[in-house]
Design an enzyme around this catalytic site. Structure first.
Site, PDB file in Angstrom:
ATOM      1  N   THR A  11       0.819  -1.223   0.000  1.00 31.16           N
ATOM      2  CA  THR A  11       0.000   0.000   0.000  1.00 31.16           C
ATOM      3  C   THR A  11       0.848   1.267   0.000  1.00 31.16           C
ATOM      4  OG1 THR A  11      -1.828  -1.113   1.073  1.00 31.16           O
ATOM      5  CG2 THR A  11      -1.731   1.265   1.361  1.00 31.16           C
ATOM      6  N   SER A  52       1.858  -7.567  -0.748  1.00 31.63           N
ATOM      7  CA  SER A  52       2.653  -8.452   0.116  1.00 31.63           C
ATOM      8  C   SER A  52       2.103  -9.876   0.137  1.00 31.63           C
ATOM      9  CB  SER A  52       2.746  -7.900   1.526  1.00 31.63           C
ATOM     10  OG  SER A  52       1.508  -8.004   2.202  1.00 31.63           O
ATOM     11  N   THR A  84       1.216  -4.625   4.182  1.00 29.83           N
ATOM     12  CA  THR A  84       1.002  -4.979   5.583  1.00 29.83           C
ATOM     13  C   THR A  84       0.389  -6.364   5.772  1.00 29.83           C
ATOM     14  OG1 THR A  84      -1.142  -3.881   5.486  1.00 29.83           O
ATOM     15  CG2 THR A  84       0.725  -2.585   6.315  1.00 29.83           C
ATOM     16  N   ASP A  85      -0.194  -6.905   4.696  1.00 28.90           N
ATOM     17  CA  ASP A  85      -0.966  -8.139   4.871  1.00 28.90           C
ATOM     18  C   ASP A  85      -0.147  -9.302   5.422  1.00 28.90           C
ATOM     19  OD1 ASP A  85      -3.201  -6.859   4.006  1.00 28.90           O
ATOM     20  OD2 ASP A  85      -3.195  -7.697   1.979  1.00 28.90           O
TER      21      ASP A  85
END
Ligand code: GLU
Length: 325
Positions: A11, A52, A84-85
């Site tokens: 992101t 990610s 961030t995932d």
């Protein structure tokens, strides 16, 4: 020498406006206006530009190798920007093999750069501060987010959209960035790094399944798992329980592959010998399941896959979970 920033997408790199292409590491760095006042040189390098969720173990190990080389060549620390995932998994994988005292600070953003209140620049600034902080040395891989410093070992993504998405439910943050100063309150347990030199073919073959148990779960989807996978992590109820009807299926699998027992709750550890009904932790350990301790299911899966890829024997796997779990 300053900091090397390795950009992996996510992101923080999604422009969110009419521009199509992802932002490069240099563009991400240029948006952090306060960096100039910090007096720290940041050399940005673009490694991958992906969500990610598309990163692989092999890519993360490659990133660690690049980061380790940068430190050997004189960098004070390394910052990794990514989505961030999967940050809670990639950070833990990196932590398991990170060989230096220099901090490896991973960060990202929950809001795209063009959104009001975009958090990427603040997170990168905090990560650069942590990467160069004497106080953060020796703490391994760290997730720096929302001015908090989390141990890779404990951190979880706990919210899908909040800018405070990262937390360490079992331990709390190790430290905070306050008025630009890195304040470390706790030191995480450290272990000998595992080898990052993992044969890529063995890594690809070391598939580890994750099964989250649910109400009235008969485990039918585990049928034939020993033909496709080399290991299994079970995310059990509460302290590490499964439906009684599932216990013998798991025991049979444990005769063929390491099966690690964890909790699906999100914090706390599994127990070892408190309950004894079929499907309890005592029953499952008796059937050969390995106790994952405080490791959450995702981190247990990372550790198990790395151990299997390195050719670890069962006794070494049991020992690794006993000391790191
Ligand atoms: N949330 C996604 C991630 O963790 C971002 C998706 C993207 O980068 O396109 O990477």
């Amino acid at each position: 020498m300053g900091v090397v920033l390795l950009a992996l997408g996510g992101t923080i790199s999604v422009p969110g406006d009419s521009r199509g292409a992802r932002l490069s590491g240099a563009e991400i760095t240029a948006a952090v206006l306060d960096l100039a006042d910090l007096g720290v040189g940041v050399e940005a390098r673009d490694v991958h530009a992906v969500p990610s969720g598309s990163l692989t173990f092999a890519q993360v190990l490659d990133v660690v190798e690049i980061a380790a080389r940068a430190v050997t060549e004189g960098a004070d620390g390394v910052v990794v920007t990514q989505g961030t995932d999967t940050l809670e998994e990639t950070a833990f994988l990196a932590d398991l093999v990170w060989p230096h005292d220099a901090p490896l600070a991973l960060t990202g953003a929950m809001r795209q750069p063009a959104m009001a209140g975009a958090d990427g620049p603040a997170n990168v600034l905090a990560a650069v501060r942590v990467a160069t902080a004497r106080e953060a040395r020796g703490a391994g891989a760290l997730v720096v987010f929302n001015d908090e410093v989390h141990a890779a070992r404990w951190v979880r993504k706990t919210h899908s959209t909040s800018t405070a998405a990262f937390a360490s439910p079992s331990a709390g943050p190790l430290g905070h960035v306050v008025e630009g100063r890195v304040r470390m309150l706790l030191a995480p347990p450290r272990h000998e790094p595992l080898s990052a030199e993992v044969d890529r073919e063995r890594l690809a073959a070391a598939r580890v399944a994750l099964h989250v148990v649910a109400l009235d779960d008969d485990g039918a989807q585990l049928q034939g798992l020993d033909r496709t996978h080399r290991g299994l992590v079970v995310a059990g109820f509460g302290v590490g329980h499964v439906p009684g009807a599932l216990a013998s299926r798991l025991g049979t699998l444990a005769e063929h592959m390491p099966v690690v027992l964890t909790s699906r709750t999100g914090s706390g550890s599994v127990l070892r010998h408190t309950y004894s009904a079929p499907g309890s932790e005592t029953d499952l350990r008796r059937r050969g399941l390995i106790d994952g301790g405080f490791l959450d299911p995702y981190k247990a899966r990372v550790l198990l896959r790395l151990l299997l890829a390195a050719g670890a024997a069962r006794a070494d796997i049991v020992e690794a979970f006993a000391s790191r779990g």
